[in-house]
Design a protein around this motif. Structure first.
Motif, PDB file in Angstrom:
ATOM      1  N   UNK A  47       0.954  -0.996  -0.043  1.00 48.37           N
ATOM      2  CA  UNK A  47       0.027   0.002  -0.015  1.00 48.37           C
ATOM      3  C   UNK A  47       0.797   1.213  -0.075  1.00 48.37           C
ATOM      4  N   UNK A  48       0.356   2.086  -0.839  1.00 48.90           N
ATOM      5  CA  UNK A  48       1.117   3.609  -0.664  1.00 48.90           C
ATOM      6  C   UNK A  48       0.193   4.541  -0.459  1.00 48.90           C
ATOM      7  N   UNK A  49      -0.718   5.052  -1.519  1.00 50.08           N
ATOM      8  CA  UNK A  49      -1.718   5.946  -1.130  1.00 50.08           C
ATOM      9  C   UNK A  49      -2.601   5.418  -0.346  1.00 50.08           C
ATOM     10  N   UNK A  50      -3.389   6.155   0.440  1.00 48.22           N
ATOM     11  CA  UNK A  50      -4.454   5.753   1.351  1.00 48.22           C
ATOM     12  C   UNK A  50      -5.769   6.731   1.401  1.00 48.22           C
ATOM     13  N   UNK A  51      -5.611   7.774   0.656  1.00 48.29           N
ATOM     14  CA  UNK A  51      -6.665   8.873   0.397  1.00 48.29           C
ATOM     15  C   UNK A  51      -7.127   9.071  -0.767  1.00 48.29           C
ATOM     16  N   UNK A  52      -8.229   9.592  -1.007  1.00 47.84           N
ATOM     17  CA  UNK A  52      -8.805  10.150  -2.172  1.00 47.84           C
ATOM     18  C   UNK A  52     -10.037  10.999  -1.911  1.00 47.84           C
ATOM     19  N   UNK A  53     -10.429  11.946  -2.674  1.00 48.85           N
ATOM     20  CA  UNK A  53     -11.243  13.125  -2.360  1.00 48.85           C
ATOM     21  C   UNK A  53     -12.597  12.646  -3.272  1.00 48.85           C
ATOM     22  N   UNK A 111     -11.054   6.669   2.878  1.00 50.63           N
ATOM     23  CA  UNK A 111      -9.595   6.106   3.054  1.00 50.63           C
ATOM     24  C   UNK A 111      -9.759   4.672   2.553  1.00 50.63           C
ATOM     25  N   UNK A 112      -8.591   4.127   2.064  1.00 52.69           N
ATOM     26  CA  UNK A 112      -8.584   2.938   1.382  1.00 52.69           C
ATOM     27  C   UNK A 112      -7.289   2.279   1.344  1.00 52.69           C
ATOM     28  N   UNK A 113      -7.260   0.800   0.973  1.00 51.09           N
ATOM     29  CA  UNK A 113      -5.900   0.386   0.837  1.00 51.09           C
ATOM     30  C   UNK A 113      -5.608   0.182  -0.550  1.00 51.09           C
ATOM     31  N   UNK A 227      -7.137   5.622  10.009  1.00 48.90           N
ATOM     32  CA  UNK A 227      -7.864   4.615  10.079  1.00 48.90           C
ATOM     33  C   UNK A 227      -8.327   4.333   8.814  1.00 48.90           C
ATOM     34  N   UNK A 228      -7.750   3.404   8.012  1.00 46.98           N
ATOM     35  CA  UNK A 228      -8.017   3.038   6.549  1.00 46.98           C
ATOM     36  C   UNK A 228      -8.688   2.024   6.371  1.00 46.98           C
ATOM     37  N   UNK A 229      -9.205   1.117   7.187  1.00 47.23           N
ATOM     38  CA  UNK A 229     -10.074   0.026   7.094  1.00 47.23           C
ATOM     39  C   UNK A 229     -10.894  -0.281   8.288  1.00 47.23           C
ATOM     40  N   UNK A 230     -11.476  -1.447   8.029  1.00 48.89           N
ATOM     41  CA  UNK A 230     -12.364  -1.646   9.377  1.00 48.89           C
ATOM     42  C   UNK A 230     -11.330  -2.314  10.508  1.00 48.89           C
ATOM     43  N   UNK A 231     -10.232  -2.823  10.169  1.00 48.48           N
ATOM     44  CA  UNK A 231      -9.313  -3.195  11.080  1.00 48.48           C
ATOM     45  C   UNK A 231      -7.766  -2.940  10.614  1.00 48.48           C
ATOM     46  N   UNK A 232      -7.663  -1.722   9.914  1.00 48.90           N
ATOM     47  CA  UNK A 232      -6.306  -1.484   9.375  1.00 48.90           C
ATOM     48  C   UNK A 232      -6.048   0.037   9.590  1.00 48.90           C
ATOM     49  N   UNK A 233      -4.749   0.504  10.156  1.00 46.91           N
ATOM     50  CA  UNK A 233      -4.460   1.514  10.506  1.00 46.91           C
ATOM     51  C   UNK A 233      -3.175   2.193  10.018  1.00 46.91           C
ATOM     52  N   UNK A 234      -2.944   3.289   9.760  1.00 46.43           N
ATOM     53  CA  UNK A 234      -1.536   4.057   8.905  1.00 46.43           C
ATOM     54  C   UNK A 234      -1.108   4.962  10.179  1.00 46.43           C
ATOM     55  N   UNK A 308      -2.895  14.608   0.696  1.00 42.90           N
ATOM     56  CA  UNK A 308      -3.334  13.431   0.308  1.00 42.90           C
ATOM     57  C   UNK A 308      -3.742  13.506  -1.271  1.00 42.90           C
ATOM     58  N   UNK A 309      -3.186  14.074  -2.000  1.00 43.28           N
ATOM     59  CA  UNK A 309      -3.491  14.214  -3.400  1.00 43.28           C
ATOM     60  C   UNK A 309      -2.499  13.795  -4.373  1.00 43.28           C
ATOM     61  N   UNK A 310      -1.467  13.033  -4.154  1.00 46.19           N
ATOM     62  CA  UNK A 310      -0.584  12.463  -4.929  1.00 46.19           C
ATOM     63  C   UNK A 310      -1.364  11.583  -6.005  1.00 46.19           C
TER      64      UNK A 310
END
Length: 511
Positions: A47-53, A111-113, A227-234, A308-310
C-alpha cells in the motif's frame, strides 16, 4: 530479438497503476483500443496511497467501479490538529466533515488500501475487451517513427524482446519513469525533501479513536494517524537524522510513537503489516509531452503527502487526456486539442504541490516559535467565519484558460470548474445521464435547429428546472447555460443559449 510480427494499437500505456488503468478504462469507454504494459506480473502488493477525495471518487464512479470502491473504502470524518507535548497529544483544532455533503455526489475524504483499489480497477477494466493489460513487460525504448511511436519491451517471462507500434504512448510508469527519460524530460525540484517512516498495523481491537485524520503538528517529530479500513491503521512519522526504518522494525520499538493511539491494546492485539521508509519530494517535470508521447502521474509530478493528493493528481491527468485522444482518434476533435493537456494540468498540479507544501509548513514548520504560534492560533481558527468550512473543502482550483476552457474576467465564472453531479428528477445522477461525451446544461430548451446540431455532434442536452440543484449552480455562476466537457469540466458558460450552441459546433465536429 524475435521474428514476431509487430503489433499495432492506437494507444500504448506504460504502467498499470491507478493512473494507467484509469486512462485505459476511459479510452476503452470511448471505443479506443489500448495495450497496458507493466513490469510487474500483477498488482504491486504494498500500500502507498490511502486517501482520495470526492472529485476522484467521481472519476472512479465514471469508470463503472463506484459501488465496488464503496465496499472497500470508508469516509473519514475530518481533520484533527494535535500538539506533541505529552504522551496523549492535546487537540488544538478539529474540523469535521459531513460525509454526505458534496457537490460531486460522494464523500469528500475517503480512506482505502491501494492494492484493493487497484484490484477493483483492474477487474472493472476486464469489462472492456478492447483494453488489455500485459504484465512482466519491461519497456526499454521509445522511438518516434514519424507516423507514431514504436515501443520496445522485454518479456520478463522468457527474456524475449518485442515491439509494438502505437499512435499514442502514455507514460504512467512512476517516479523513475523510463518514458520521461526517453522524451528528454527532467524533473525540476521544488525544494522539498523529507524522510518519513510509514507504518501499517492490523487490529481487531477497538482503539477508541476519533474516526478522522490526526495530524501531529510538531517541528521535530511530525506525524499522522489514519484508520484506513475496518481493522487497518496507518501511521506516518518524520524520521530524525540518523534514523531509518530498521530502527522501528518491531512493535516494541514502535510503541513510543504509536502509544497515544493504541492505548491499552496489548502487542498480541496488534499485527505489524509493514514498516518502511519513504522520501517525500516536491517535483514537477519540465515537459509533459514530445510528439504523441505524454507523461502522467508520478512520471510528471511528485506531491508531498500533506493533503493526500498524490495519487489523485495522476488520475486527474488521465481524466483530462483520455477523452482528448479519443476525440482526435475518432475525428470529432482536432489534433490541436492535445496541446491543452499540459497547459491545463501543469498549473493545476503546481498549485496543489504548493498547497501541500504550505499545509506541511503550517503544521510543522517554524521551529519552537512556530510551535508556540500554533498552540495559540490553531484553537481559534474555528472562530473565523467561513474558515472552518474552507479547511475541509475538497474543491480543487479551476483550470486555467485554454482552447478548451473559455474563461472571462467575470467573478464566480463556471468555465474551468467541475459541474456538480446531483441527483436528477429521474433518480439518476447527472454523470450517468451525460455518458462519456459533451453535454449542454441549460435552464431552457434549445430550438429545433440547435437540438439537431447538438444531436449530430453527440452532445447530450440536460435541462435545469427552476429550483433544481443545476439551476442554482448556473445562477451562482451568472449563467443560464454551460457546455460541459467529457471530463465534467465546464468549457464555456453564458446567458445566450443560441450562441453557446453555435460555439459548440466550432469545438465538436459533426458526425
Amino acid at each position: 530479438m524475435t521474428d514476431d510480427p509487430i503489433r499495432r494499437v492506437p494507444v500504448v500505456i506504460v504502467g498499470a497503476g491507478p493512473t494507467g488503468i484509469t486512462a485505459a478504462t476511459l479510452l476503452a469507454q470511448h471505443g479506443v483500443d489500448c495495450l497496458v504494459l507493466d513490469r510487474w506480473p500483477g498488482i504491486y502488493p504494498q500500500p502507498r496511497a490511502v486517501h482520495l477525495d470526492d472529485e476522484i471518487y467521481r472519476v472512479i464512479a465514471r469508470l463503472g467501479a463506484g459501488d465496488e470502491f464503496a465496499a472497500i473504502s470508508r469516509p473519514t470524518l475530518g481533520l484533527r490538529l494535535l500538539d506533541n507535548r505529552s504522551r496523549r497529544p492535546r487537540v488544538l483544532a478539529e474540523f469535521q466533515r459531513d460525509p454526505a455533503r458534496s457537490p460531486n455526489g460522494f464523500p469528500q475524504a475517503n480512506m482505502f488500501d491501494q492494492p484493493e483499489l487497484e484490484a477493483v480497477l483492474r477487474a472493472n477494466l476486464k469489462r472492456y475487451p478492447n483494453a488489455e493489460v500485459r504484465g512482466d513487460a519491461e519497456v526499454t525504448e521509445v522511438t518516434d517513427n514519424g507516423d507514431g511511436v514504436r515501443v520496445t519491451f522485454t518479456d520478463r517471462r522468457d527474456g524475449r524482446v518485442r515491439h509494438v507500434e502505437a499512435g499514442y504512448l502514455l507514460g504512467c510508469d512512476g517516479a523513475n519513469s523510463v518514458v520521461r527519460a526517453q522524451i528528454g524530460s527532467a524533473m525540476r525540484d521544488l525544494n522539498f525533501e523529507q524522510r518519513w517512516l510509514v507504518v501499517d498495523v492490523a487490529s481487531d481491537a477497538d482503539l477508541r479513536q476519533w474516526d478522522g485524520v490526526h495530524q501531529v503538528c510538531d517541528p521535530v517529530r511530525a506525524g499522522t494517524y489514519m484508520r484506513i479500513g475496518p481493522a487497518r491503521y496507518r501511521w506516518e512519522f518524520r524520521l530524525l537524522a540518523g534514523e531509518s526504518a530498521d530502527d522501528f522494525g518491531t512493535l516494541a520499538a514502535l510503541r513510543p510513537l504509536i502509544a497515544p493511539w493504541v492505548g491499552g491494546a496489548a502487542d498480541g492485539d496488534l499485527r505489524l503489516l509493514r514498516v518502511t521508509e519513504y522520501t517525500f519530494r516536491a517535483q514537477i517535470a519540465d515537459r509533459w509531452r514530445r510528439g504523441n508521447v505524454f507523461i502522467l502521474g508520478d512520471a510528471a509530478h511528485l506531491t508531498p503527502p500533506f493533503i493526500g493528493q498524490g495519487m489523485g493528481a495522476g488520475m486527474r491527468d488521465a481524466a483530462n487526456l483520455a477523452w482528448k485522444i479519443a476525440g482526435v482518434c475518432d475525428g470529432s476533435l482536432g489534433a490541436e486539442v492535445l496541446d491543452t493537456y499540459e497547459r491545463e494540468r501543469k498549473p493545476h498540479t503546481r498549485h496543489m504541490i504548493r498547497l501541500a507544501l504550505g499545509v506541511g509548513w503550517a503544521m510543522t514548520g517554524g521551529g519552537r516559535l512556530g510551535d508556540a504560534a500554533r498552540r495559540v492560533v490553531l484553537p481559534r481558527l474555528r472562530l473565523i467565519p467561513g474558515l472552518r468550512d474552507k479547511v475541509v473543502d475538497s474543491t480543487t482550483p479551476s483550470l486555467c484558460a485554454s482552447a478548451l476552457v473559455h474563461r472571462s474576467r467575470r467573478p464566480r465564472q463556471l468555465a474551468g470548474t467541475l459541474c456538480p453531479n446531483p441527483l436528477l428528477s429521474n433518480g439518476q445522477r447527472l454523470d450517468d445521464v451525460i455518458g462519456t461525451g459533451f453535454a449542454l446544461i441549460a435552464t431552457g430548451d434549445p430550438g429545433d435547429a440547435d437540438q439537431a446540431l447538438l444531436r449530430r455532434r453527440g452532445v447530450a442536452v440536460v435541462t435545469a428546472p427552476p429550483g433544481s440543484a443545476l439551476d442554482a449552480w448556473l445562477r451562482r455562476g451568472r449563467a443560464t447555460a454551460a457546455l460541459v466537457r467529457p471530463d465534467r469540466t465546464v468549457l464555456r458558460a453564458g446567458r445566450d443559449l443560441a450562441a453557446l450552441c453555435a460555439f459548440t459546433a466550432t469545438v465538436v465536429r459533426g458526425g
